[in-house]
Scaffold this active site. Structure first.
Site, PDB file in Angstrom:
ATOM      1  N   HIS A  48       0.826  -1.207   0.000  1.00  0.00           N
ATOM      2  CA  HIS A  48       0.000   0.000   0.000  1.00  0.00           C
ATOM      3  C   HIS A  48       0.862   1.259   0.000  1.00  0.00           C
ATOM      4  O   HIS A  48       2.042   1.241   0.344  1.00  0.00           O
ATOM      5  CB  HIS A  48      -0.928   0.004   1.218  1.00  0.00           C
ATOM      6  CG  HIS A  48      -0.186   0.007   2.531  1.00  0.00           C
ATOM      7  ND1 HIS A  48       0.388   1.137   3.068  1.00  0.00           N
ATOM      8  CD2 HIS A  48       0.082  -1.005   3.408  1.00  0.00           C
ATOM      9  CE1 HIS A  48       0.970   0.834   4.219  1.00  0.00           C
ATOM     10  NE2 HIS A  48       0.803  -0.453   4.446  1.00  0.00           N
ATOM     11  N   GLU A  64      -1.889  -7.289   7.657  1.00  0.00           N
ATOM     12  CA  GLU A  64      -0.577  -7.242   8.289  1.00  0.00           C
ATOM     13  C   GLU A  64      -0.598  -8.076   9.578  1.00  0.00           C
ATOM     14  O   GLU A  64      -1.663  -8.508  10.047  1.00  0.00           O
ATOM     15  CB  GLU A  64      -0.230  -5.779   8.598  1.00  0.00           C
ATOM     16  CG  GLU A  64       1.139  -5.530   9.215  1.00  0.00           C
ATOM     17  CD  GLU A  64       2.273  -6.071   8.378  1.00  0.00           C
ATOM     18  OE1 GLU A  64       2.474  -7.310   8.412  1.00  0.00           O
ATOM     19  OE2 GLU A  64       2.972  -5.291   7.727  1.00  0.00           O
TER      20      GLU A  64
END
Length: 323
Positions: A8, A81
């Protein structure tokens, strides 16, 4: 199959060096630019599917890519994550103040120890292997893009290369990076790691449509000649900046003249919009008009960048003033 895995764009907490984990932080302006550069790069490839972590920073990046690739974003929690437990939302200094014992233990055995209320790096690595292999087996002959996170990427890289947990920290994993792998049904191999070529100048190369000018009802040859000259000058300037110019109006002028169209949108709009699928941005040449304003609004509605002058267009890789 080919798997393109991107990290990202940069977030506010990335800048603050604040642990994110399963919490979230919005993209910075730079992070948005990184997402846009990735989208331009991926938009010229044939992408068969687009997956993303369901965390906001990844979704925000994926939505920009999805618009360029004409693909819906498929969200998957397994692409998240590592859960950093009590460390989430804290800087390293804040961790030391609030959880000194846990921070010291994490520094000593961080890749193997479960953070209170969190997970180990091995658990994240095993999760990355499961979900990415499942995606690969779901798309055995496709090119798939996945938007995820730095730690997630690191764990998967360690698995593919067969290196110990924690040793992946020796490899850079920048925000907005392009990484690619191949899966042949038996195992994985690495093709590209941390490619930032789309970010290494002010802009990745773009296809830029040169739009206008057109004066409704005019049949004066001098007017047309002046308009074409302005368009061609703009196209050459765009080319010198390292981008690909597309001149739509040159194709439309004979049609407009023969049809005697009184309204810019009658012929120009359909032709211009037919080229949008190929272009990343549009450069307006000439003054404002009702038709030109309609065109600009249509381009912006499709997520295209609209440049009002040549000075607004950044120099791309390979662009410059030298002959």
């Amino acid at each position: 199959m080919k798997l393109i895995v991107v990290r990202h764009g940069e977030t506010e907490w990335n800048r603050q060096r604040r642990e994110q984990g399963h919490l979230d932080s919005p993209l910075t302006e730079n992070g948005v630019r990184q997402a846009e550069a990735l989208a331009r790069r991926l938009g010229h490839l044939t992408i068969d599917a687009l997956y993303s972590s369901d965390l906001g920073r990844a979704v925000q990046t994926a939505e920009v890519i999805g618009a360029a690739c004409k693909q819906p974003v498929r969200l998957d929690q397994q692409l998240r994550e590592r859960h950093m437990g009590v460390f989430q939302g804290l800087t390293w200094d804040e961790m030391s103040l609030q959880f000194p014992q846990e921070r010291a233990e994490y520094e000593r055995t961080g890749f193997f120890r479960t953070i209170p209320e969190g997970e180990t790096a091995e658990e994240r690595r095993d999760r990355s292997i499961r979900v990415l292999t499942a995606i690969a087996e779901r798309h055995p002959h496709d090119t798939v893009v996945v938007v995820t996170h730095g730690g997630f990427l690191m764990g998967f890289l360690e698995f593919v290369l067969g290196i110990p947990s924690g040793s992946g920290t020796r490899f850079k994993k920048d925000n907005g990076s392009f990484n690619s792998f191949e899966y042949d049904g038996l195992g994985w191999c690495l093709r590209t790691w941390n490619d930032l070529s789309h970010l290494e100048s002010n802009s990745a190369p773009m296809w830029i449509m040169i739009s206008g000018p057109y004066r409704s009802g005019s049949s004066d040859p001098t007017t047309w000649a002046n308009n074409l000259e302005a368009l061609n000058r703009a196209a050459y300037a765009v080319f010198k900046k390292g981008h690909v110019p597309i001149i739509a109006v040159n194709l439309a002028l004979p049609i407009i003249n023969a049809a005697g169209a009184e309204t810019y949108a009658d012929i120009m709009m359909p032709l211009s919009l037919s080229l949008v699928e190929r272009c990343d941005a549009v450069l307006r040449v000439g003054g404002a008009s009702k038709g030109a304003d309609q065109e600009v609004q249509a381009f912006r509605a499709r997520g295209m960048r609209v440049f009002q002058s040549l000075d607004d267009i950044p120099v791309s890789i390979g662009g410059g003033d030298d002959e």
